[in-house]
Design a protein around this motif. Structure first.
Motif, PDB file in Angstrom:
ATOM      1  N   ILE A  40     -27.028  37.013  -1.129  1.00 12.68           N
ATOM      2  CA  ILE A  40     -26.472  38.040  -0.259  1.00 12.68           C
ATOM      3  C   ILE A  40     -24.954  38.114  -0.395  1.00 12.68           C
ATOM      4  O   ILE A  40     -24.354  39.180  -0.335  1.00 12.68           O
ATOM      5  CB  ILE A  40     -26.838  37.771   1.210  1.00 12.68           C
ATOM      6  N   SER A  41     -24.336  36.967  -0.588  1.00  9.29           N
ATOM      7  CA  SER A  41     -22.878  36.917  -0.679  1.00  9.29           C
ATOM      8  C   SER A  41     -22.462  35.718  -1.509  1.00  9.29           C
ATOM      9  O   SER A  41     -23.073  34.653  -1.426  1.00  9.29           O
ATOM     10  CB  SER A  41     -22.267  36.830   0.725  1.00  9.29           C
ATOM     11  N   ALA A  42     -21.404  35.903  -2.291  1.00  8.14           N
ATOM     12  CA  ALA A  42     -20.845  34.793  -3.076  1.00  8.14           C
ATOM     13  C   ALA A  42     -19.319  34.839  -2.941  1.00  8.14           C
ATOM     14  O   ALA A  42     -18.786  34.522  -1.897  1.00  8.14           O
ATOM     15  CB  ALA A  42     -21.309  34.879  -4.518  1.00  8.14           C
ATOM     16  N   PHE A  43     -18.626  35.297  -3.973  1.00  9.95           N
ATOM     17  CA  PHE A  43     -17.170  35.345  -3.897  1.00  9.95           C
ATOM     18  C   PHE A  43     -16.692  36.429  -2.946  1.00  9.95           C
ATOM     19  O   PHE A  43     -17.265  37.519  -2.880  1.00  9.95           O
ATOM     20  CB  PHE A  43     -16.578  35.604  -5.285  1.00  9.95           C
ATOM     21  N   ARG A  44     -15.627  36.098  -2.201  1.00 11.47           N
ATOM     22  CA  ARG A  44     -14.990  37.062  -1.314  1.00 11.47           C
ATOM     23  C   ARG A  44     -13.472  37.010  -1.501  1.00 11.47           C
ATOM     24  O   ARG A  44     -12.891  35.933  -1.663  1.00 11.47           O
ATOM     25  CB  ARG A  44     -15.313  36.768   0.153  1.00 11.47           C
ATOM     26  N   THR A  45     -12.863  38.161  -1.443  1.00  8.08           N
ATOM     27  CA  THR A  45     -11.415  38.227  -1.543  1.00  8.08           C
ATOM     28  C   THR A  45     -10.772  37.826  -0.219  1.00  8.08           C
ATOM     29  O   THR A  45     -11.434  37.751   0.822  1.00  8.08           O
ATOM     30  CB  THR A  45     -10.955  39.649  -1.904  1.00  8.08           C
ATOM     31  N   ASP A  46      -9.460  37.593  -0.251  1.00  9.96           N
ATOM     32  CA  ASP A  46      -8.737  37.271   0.977  1.00  9.96           C
ATOM     33  C   ASP A  46      -8.829  38.421   1.974  1.00  9.96           C
ATOM     34  O   ASP A  46      -8.971  38.197   3.180  1.00  9.96           O
ATOM     35  CB  ASP A  46      -7.266  36.971   0.656  1.00  9.96           C
ATOM     36  N   ASP A  47      -8.723  39.648   1.481  1.00 10.17           N
ATOM     37  CA  ASP A  47      -8.800  40.809   2.372  1.00 10.17           C
ATOM     38  C   ASP A  47     -10.146  40.870   3.078  1.00 10.17           C
ATOM     39  O   ASP A  47     -10.219  41.154   4.275  1.00 10.17           O
ATOM     40  CB  ASP A  47      -8.575  42.097   1.577  1.00 10.17           C
ATOM     41  N   TYR A  48     -11.225  40.617   2.332  1.00 11.42           N
ATOM     42  CA  TYR A  48     -12.561  40.629   2.927  1.00 11.42           C
ATOM     43  C   TYR A  48     -12.694  39.485   3.932  1.00 11.42           C
ATOM     44  O   TYR A  48     -13.197  39.671   5.047  1.00 11.42           O
ATOM     45  CB  TYR A  48     -13.605  40.482   1.819  1.00 11.42           C
ATOM     46  N   ASN A  49     -12.209  38.315   3.551  1.00  6.85           N
ATOM     47  CA  ASN A  49     -12.352  37.140   4.405  1.00  6.85           C
ATOM     48  C   ASN A  49     -11.600  37.278   5.724  1.00  6.85           C
ATOM     49  O   ASN A  49     -12.048  36.803   6.769  1.00  6.85           O
ATOM     50  CB  ASN A  49     -11.843  35.898   3.668  1.00  6.85           C
ATOM     51  N   ARG A  50     -10.435  37.916   5.673  1.00  7.79           N
ATOM     52  CA  ARG A  50      -9.635  38.039   6.893  1.00  7.79           C
ATOM     53  C   ARG A  50     -10.340  38.849   7.969  1.00  7.79           C
ATOM     54  O   ARG A  50     -10.029  38.728   9.164  1.00  7.79           O
ATOM     55  CB  ARG A  50      -8.282  38.686   6.550  1.00  7.79           C
TER      56      ARG A  50
END
Length: 226
Positions: free
Chosen positions: A150-160
């Motif tokens: 469903i989810s793996a790598f996330r950018t800083d923008d997404y994570n914030r």
């Protein structure tokens, strides 16, 4: 009968038409209907295409489609970078565990967060996912069966924009959020994974996150459970 009378009668029966008026009205009508049908079909195709959703439902989660991923590859040098990541994973023996687009999927909430559905991790983080993929292949899937990523790598923008306790592991390309493909229930899933986590122990660096449903998190960047 005079020649003039014969000519007059022929002209009355077969009146002369100029070259621009020789098409029968019925033919013109048929051509008009065909053209109208073609235009209607084209409009309908464009309308339906505009209504296509960029996601598919997967056990209650909205997953970006493969068509969206193909569009992502066409942007900039994404295809070249993705090919390099695929080669890296293959050389480390974990290239065939899950399709590459699964590892670039940021999550199921990209629409609400107004973030891209896919992102490519920095090269210096690629090694972080190797152990997690090996854990998935060697321990998790033999226990509960195949899984959806469903989810793996996330950018800083997404994570914030998230408030999950496991979000740092995704930012570092170490974590995976998964859903079993089988019909295993929540209670059985939790029991199986908790037992596995205890068996593997701290030396495994197995991070395990369990929610209320059947979605769960794994990583190999720190032994813990929540």
């Amino acid at each position: 009968m005079s020649t003039d009378n014969a000519v007059t009668r022929v002209r009355a029966t077969y009146p002369y038409q100029s070259p621009g008026r020789r098409v029968h009205p019925a033919v013109v009508g048929c051509l008009s209907l065909v053209l109208a049908a073609v235009l209607l079909a084209l409009w309908l195709f464009l309308y339906l295409k505009s209504q296509e959703k960029p996601y598919e439902q997967l056990k209650g989660h909205r997953i970006a489609t493969l068509k969206s991923f193909n569009s992502f590859l066409q942007s900039g040098n994404n295809r070249e970078r993705v090919n390099a990541l695929e080669h890296f994973l293959a050389t480390h023996g974990v290239g065939d565990i899950t399709p590459i687009h699964n590892l670039l999927r940021q999550g199921s909430g990209w629409l609400e967060l107004r973030e891209p559905p896919y992102a490519i991790p920095p090269r210096e983080q690629w090694h972080n996912i190797v152990g997690t993929l090996a854990l998935l292949r060697d321990k998790v899937q033999p226990l509960i069966g195949p899984v959806h990523v469903i989810s793996a790598f996330r950018t800083d923008d997404y994570n914030r924009k998230l408030e999950h306790s496991d979000k740092a592991r995704h930012r570092n390309f170490c974590g995976l959020d998964l859903i079993p493909k089988s019909h295993i229930g929540h209670r059985e899933l939790v029991e199986e994974l908790r037992t596995l986590h205890a068996q593997l122990g701290p030396e495994s660096l197995f991070g395990l996150g369990l929610g209320d449903g059947i979605r769960f998190h794994i990583d190999t960047c720190g032994y813990r459970i929540w």
